[in-house]
Write a protein that holds these residues in place. Structure first.
Motif, PDB file in Angstrom:
ATOM      1  N   THR A   1      15.185  27.899  -4.058  1.00 20.67           N
ATOM      2  CA  THR A   1      15.231  29.370  -4.164  1.00 20.67           C
ATOM      3  C   THR A   1      16.644  29.927  -4.308  1.00 20.67           C
ATOM      4  OG1 THR A   1      15.238  29.641  -1.755  1.00 20.67           O
ATOM      5  CG2 THR A   1      13.085  29.668  -2.858  1.00 20.67           C
TER       6      THR A   1
ATOM      7  N   PRO B   1      21.720  39.280  -0.216  1.00 26.09           N
ATOM      8  CA  PRO B   1      20.319  39.263   0.191  1.00 26.09           C
ATOM      9  C   PRO B   1      19.959  38.179   1.212  1.00 26.09           C
ATOM     10  CG  PRO B   1      20.528  38.290  -1.974  1.00 26.09           C
ATOM     11  CD  PRO B   1      21.891  38.800  -1.592  1.00 26.09           C
ATOM     12  N   VAL B   2      20.771  37.138   1.288  1.00 27.61           N
ATOM     13  CA  VAL B   2      20.507  36.039   2.227  1.00 27.61           C
ATOM     14  C   VAL B   2      21.816  35.606   2.891  1.00 27.61           C
ATOM     15  CG1 VAL B   2      18.407  35.142   1.110  1.00 27.61           C
ATOM     16  CG2 VAL B   2      20.629  34.355   0.322  1.00 27.61           C
TER      17      VAL B   2
ATOM     18  N   TYR C   1      19.723  37.564  -7.979  1.00 23.92           N
ATOM     19  CA  TYR C   1      19.454  38.868  -7.373  1.00 23.92           C
ATOM     20  C   TYR C   1      20.757  39.471  -6.837  1.00 23.92           C
ATOM     21  CZ  TYR C   1      17.611  42.404  -4.180  1.00 23.92           C
ATOM     22  OH  TYR C   1      17.368  43.575  -3.522  1.00 23.92           O
ATOM     23  N   ASP C   2      21.563  38.670  -6.163  1.00 25.67           N
ATOM     24  CA  ASP C   2      22.840  39.117  -5.620  1.00 25.67           C
ATOM     25  C   ASP C   2      23.746  39.638  -6.733  1.00 25.67           C
ATOM     26  OD1 ASP C   2      24.761  39.415  -3.446  1.00 25.67           O
ATOM     27  OD2 ASP C   2      25.791  37.674  -4.281  1.00 25.67           O
TER      28      ASP C   2
ATOM     29  N   TRP D   1      18.166  33.826  -5.408  1.00 25.85           N
ATOM     30  CA  TRP D   1      18.976  34.702  -4.567  1.00 25.85           C
ATOM     31  C   TRP D   1      20.327  34.999  -5.197  1.00 25.85           C
ATOM     32  CZ3 TRP D   1      15.548  36.956  -2.214  1.00 25.85           C
ATOM     33  CH2 TRP D   1      14.528  36.313  -1.529  1.00 25.85           C
TER      34      TRP D   1
END
Length: 135
Positions: free
Chosen positions: A107, A88-89, A114-115, A111
């Motif tokens: 943050t 995602p990043v 989420y990953d 991330w």
């Protein structure tokens, strides 16, 4: 967001899995069944062949077929082959340079979680699962 290319690649892989008893399946047949233009399908199939998840044969009697059984393919590998990494990043991309802010990045845990969720979700589903409706 998952692109049309990745979504179509999944459809094509499921189609080939459903018809795997037929040996090589012509591009024209796949395109017709999946309602995908032959030109666009050709682009997708080249990616899948280059990634060694399909085998292609030219000429009379040619077409495409799976290189493994449907249970050995994950949705994640197919998506990443057509899309690239699902990270995602940028700092979580494979081979990313270490971010100088990572130690204090408030943050980053978000991330990373989420990953992990995305990775585990897509890599936990096989073509066979899709074919059998096991979601």
């Amino acid at each position: 967001m998952i692109s049309t290319k990745a979504r179509y690649a999944l459809r094509v892989m499921v189609d080939l899995a459903q018809h795997r008893e037929e040996d090589y399946i012509p591009l024209k047949e796949i395109a017709k069944r999946q309602e995908i233009s032959e030109k666009y399908l050709e682009i997708i199939l080249k990616i899948l062949v280059k990634g060694n998840i399909l085998k292609g044969l030219r000429g009379k009697g040619g077409g495409y077929r799976l290189t493994r059984s449907p249970g050995e393919y994950t949705v994640g590998e197919i998506i990443e082959l057509t899309e690239g990494p699902l990270a995602p990043v940028a700092c979580l991309m494979p081979n990313a340079e270490a971010c100088p802010r990572s130690e204090g990045c408030i943050t980053l845990p978000l991330w990373k979680k989420y990953d992990t969720l995305v990775h585990d979700f897509f890599y936990g589903i096989t073509l066979e699962d899709l074919m059998e409706g096991r979601l």
